[in-house]
Write a protein that holds these residues in place. Sequence first.
Motif, PDB file in Angstrom:
ATOM      1  N   LEU A  85       0.820  -1.209   0.000  1.00 27.68           N
ATOM      2  CA  LEU A  85       0.000   0.000   0.000  1.00 27.68           C
ATOM      3  C   LEU A  85       0.854   1.260   0.000  1.00 27.68           C
ATOM      4  O   LEU A  85       0.516   2.260  -0.652  1.00 27.68           O
ATOM      5  N   GLN A  86       1.990   1.224   0.708  1.00 30.49           N
ATOM      6  CA  GLN A  86       2.841   2.405   0.784  1.00 30.49           C
ATOM      7  C   GLN A  86       3.442   2.741  -0.584  1.00 30.49           C
ATOM      8  O   GLN A  86       3.455   3.905  -0.990  1.00 30.49           O
ATOM      9  N   GLU A  87       3.892   1.703  -1.292  1.00 29.82           N
ATOM     10  CA  GLU A  87       4.429   1.959  -2.630  1.00 29.82           C
ATOM     11  C   GLU A  87       3.348   2.481  -3.568  1.00 29.82           C
ATOM     12  O   GLU A  87       3.591   3.378  -4.374  1.00 29.82           O
ATOM     13  N   GLU A  88       2.167   1.930  -3.466  1.00 30.76           N
ATOM     14  CA  GLU A  88       1.072   2.402  -4.303  1.00 30.76           C
ATOM     15  C   GLU A  88       0.784   3.874  -4.034  1.00 30.76           C
ATOM     16  O   GLU A  88       0.547   4.662  -4.969  1.00 30.76           O
ATOM     17  N   ALA A  89       0.820   4.258  -2.753  1.00 28.25           N
ATOM     18  CA  ALA A  89       0.580   5.661  -2.405  1.00 28.25           C
ATOM     19  C   ALA A  89       1.665   6.561  -2.977  1.00 28.25           C
ATOM     20  O   ALA A  89       1.382   7.669  -3.476  1.00 28.25           O
ATOM     21  N   LEU A  90       2.923   6.121  -2.941  1.00 29.65           N
ATOM     22  CA  LEU A  90       4.011   6.919  -3.509  1.00 29.65           C
ATOM     23  C   LEU A  90       3.862   7.066  -5.025  1.00 29.65           C
ATOM     24  O   LEU A  90       4.143   8.124  -5.590  1.00 29.65           O
ATOM     25  N   MET A  91       3.417   6.013  -5.684  1.00 30.41           N
ATOM     26  CA  MET A  91       3.214   6.081  -7.135  1.00 30.41           C
ATOM     27  C   MET A  91       2.116   7.073  -7.482  1.00 30.41           C
ATOM     28  O   MET A  91       2.235   7.838  -8.445  1.00 30.41           O
ATOM     29  N   MET A  92       1.056   7.070  -6.688  1.00 28.60           N
ATOM     30  CA  MET A  92      -0.006   8.051  -6.893  1.00 28.60           C
ATOM     31  C   MET A  92       0.498   9.453  -6.571  1.00 28.60           C
ATOM     32  O   MET A  92       0.186  10.414  -7.278  1.00 28.60           O
ATOM     33  N   GLN A  93       1.267   9.581  -5.504  1.00 30.21           N
ATOM     34  CA  GLN A  93       1.791  10.886  -5.103  1.00 30.21           C
ATOM     35  C   GLN A  93       2.595  11.525  -6.228  1.00 30.21           C
ATOM     36  O   GLN A  93       2.361  12.688  -6.601  1.00 30.21           O
ATOM     37  N   TRP A  94       3.544  10.792  -6.787  1.00 31.67           N
ATOM     38  CA  TRP A  94       4.411  11.368  -7.810  1.00 31.67           C
ATOM     39  C   TRP A  94       3.659  11.634  -9.106  1.00 31.67           C
ATOM     40  O   TRP A  94       3.960  12.591  -9.824  1.00 31.67           O
ATOM     41  N   SER A  95       2.669  10.806  -9.410  1.00 31.17           N
ATOM     42  CA  SER A  95       1.867  11.034 -10.611  1.00 31.17           C
ATOM     43  C   SER A  95       1.048  12.311 -10.480  1.00 31.17           C
ATOM     44  O   SER A  95       0.958  13.120 -11.422  1.00 31.17           O
ATOM     45  N   LEU A  96       0.431  12.523  -9.317  1.00 27.11           N
ATOM     46  CA  LEU A  96      -0.314  13.759  -9.081  1.00 27.11           C
ATOM     47  C   LEU A  96       0.626  14.960  -9.018  1.00 27.11           C
ATOM     48  O   LEU A  96       0.303  16.046  -9.505  1.00 27.11           O
ATOM     49  N   TRP A  97       1.788  14.750  -8.433  1.00 28.22           N
ATOM     50  CA  TRP A  97       2.775  15.832  -8.301  1.00 28.22           C
ATOM     51  C   TRP A  97       3.196  16.356  -9.657  1.00 28.22           C
ATOM     52  O   TRP A  97       3.204  17.567  -9.893  1.00 28.22           O
ATOM     53  N   VAL A  98       3.551  15.453 -10.581  1.00 29.52           N
ATOM     54  CA  VAL A  98       4.054  15.921 -11.872  1.00 29.52           C
ATOM     55  C   VAL A  98       2.958  16.622 -12.668  1.00 29.52           C
ATOM     56  O   VAL A  98       3.218  17.595 -13.381  1.00 29.52           O
ATOM     57  N   GLU A  99       1.724  16.161 -12.508  1.00 30.08           N
ATOM     58  CA  GLU A  99       0.624  16.809 -13.208  1.00 30.08           C
ATOM     59  C   GLU A  99       0.359  18.208 -12.655  1.00 30.08           C
ATOM     60  O   GLU A  99       0.126  19.156 -13.407  1.00 30.08           O
ATOM     61  N   ASN A 100       0.412  18.341 -11.333  1.00 33.17           N
ATOM     62  CA  ASN A 100       0.069  19.615 -10.691  1.00 33.17           C
ATOM     63  C   ASN A 100       1.227  20.610 -10.656  1.00 33.17           C
ATOM     64  O   ASN A 100       1.000  21.824 -10.745  1.00 33.17           O
ATOM     65  N   GLU A 101       2.451  20.116 -10.501  1.00 35.34           N
ATOM     66  CA  GLU A 101       3.591  20.993 -10.278  1.00 35.34           C
ATOM     67  C   GLU A 101       4.436  21.249 -11.525  1.00 35.34           C
ATOM     68  O   GLU A 101       5.123  22.278 -11.599  1.00 35.34           O
ATOM     69  N   VAL A 102       4.408  20.333 -12.487  1.00 34.19           N
ATOM     70  CA  VAL A 102       5.378  20.397 -13.581  1.00 34.19           C
ATOM     71  C   VAL A 102       4.742  20.572 -14.953  1.00 34.19           C
ATOM     72  O   VAL A 102       5.214  21.375 -15.762  1.00 34.19           O
ATOM     73  N   GLU A 103       3.663  19.845 -15.246  1.00 35.14           N
ATOM     74  CA  GLU A 103       3.226  19.726 -16.631  1.00 35.14           C
ATOM     75  C   GLU A 103       2.884  21.069 -17.280  1.00 35.14           C
ATOM     76  O   GLU A 103       3.344  21.368 -18.393  1.00 35.14           O
ATOM     77  N   VAL A 165       6.071  12.893 -18.712  1.00 34.72           N
ATOM     78  CA  VAL A 165       5.759  14.327 -18.733  1.00 34.72           C
ATOM     79  C   VAL A 165       7.029  15.134 -19.002  1.00 34.72           C
ATOM     80  O   VAL A 165       7.046  16.065 -19.815  1.00 34.72           O
ATOM     81  N   MET A 166       8.112  14.747 -18.350  1.00 35.16           N
ATOM     82  CA  MET A 166       9.378  15.472 -18.476  1.00 35.16           C
ATOM     83  C   MET A 166       9.999  15.343 -19.858  1.00 35.16           C
ATOM     84  O   MET A 166      10.917  16.098 -20.207  1.00 35.16           O
ATOM     85  N   THR A 167       9.515  14.399 -20.673  1.00 35.91           N
ATOM     86  CA  THR A 167      10.043  14.229 -22.024  1.00 35.91           C
ATOM     87  C   THR A 167       9.965  15.527 -22.826  1.00 35.91           C
ATOM     88  O   THR A 167      10.769  15.755 -23.739  1.00 35.91           O
ATOM     89  N   LEU A 168       9.016  16.387 -22.499  1.00 34.68           N
ATOM     90  CA  LEU A 168       8.915  17.681 -23.186  1.00 34.68           C
ATOM     91  C   LEU A 168      10.193  18.498 -23.055  1.00 34.68           C
ATOM     92  O   LEU A 168      10.484  19.318 -23.917  1.00 34.68           O
TER      93      LEU A 168
END
Length: 219
Positions: A85-103, A165-168
């Motif tokens: 569950l902890q790894e799953e939460a981290l995967m969701m965290q970073w996916s939401l992070w890149v969408e909100n903070e970077v894209e 996302v960072m591929t841009l």
Amino acid sequence: MITLYGSLHSRANRCAWMLRELDLDFRHEPTNFQDGSTRKAEFLRLNPNGRVPVLDDDGFVLFESLAINLYLAKKFGGPLGPTDLQEEALMMQWSLWVENEVEKPLLLAAANATLFAPDKRSAEERDVALAKLNRPWTVLDNLLAEQPYLTGDRFTVADLNVASVMTLGPIARIDLTAFANLDAWLMRCLDRPKATDWRSVSFSIPRPPGPLGMLSMFV
């Protein structure tokens, strides 16, 4: 049967990369928003937002590229998926992070670096967008100074989602050398044999009318 809708010059390339990493057979429908395909009634039944990508997994339909990849990681497992569950939460965290903070700022920087026609680019808009990226890129660079991948010592869907996302950055020839750990990690991800060949990607986008603060293109 898995079907992926969307041109590989769109966010669908993220999902194609994930499907290849998982060695899954899939049918590709190169639906292109530029020719009006995403506004046809048949496609709108799959995604009423009129955007790509869309995944049809034997009748289960899902849109939003990063959500599709998280679903595939959870369903098909393997080293790209979560072990707890902890790894799953981290995967969701970073996916939401890149969408909100970077894209969005990265897209604005890339558009004004190379993707807009030369006479439509704004150096000021590019520099403002890059300044906004300094904080999240520093966060990522600091993490990658301590570990090789986002959730620890192996490549997972978290890395794939963020790297896609960072591929841009390299597509638009944005210099990342000030963030050495991030830069090295991104190249490790993009050099994977199953990664979408971003080096062959060449495209331009029209400058939209009105303010660009909520630029939403490359769909």
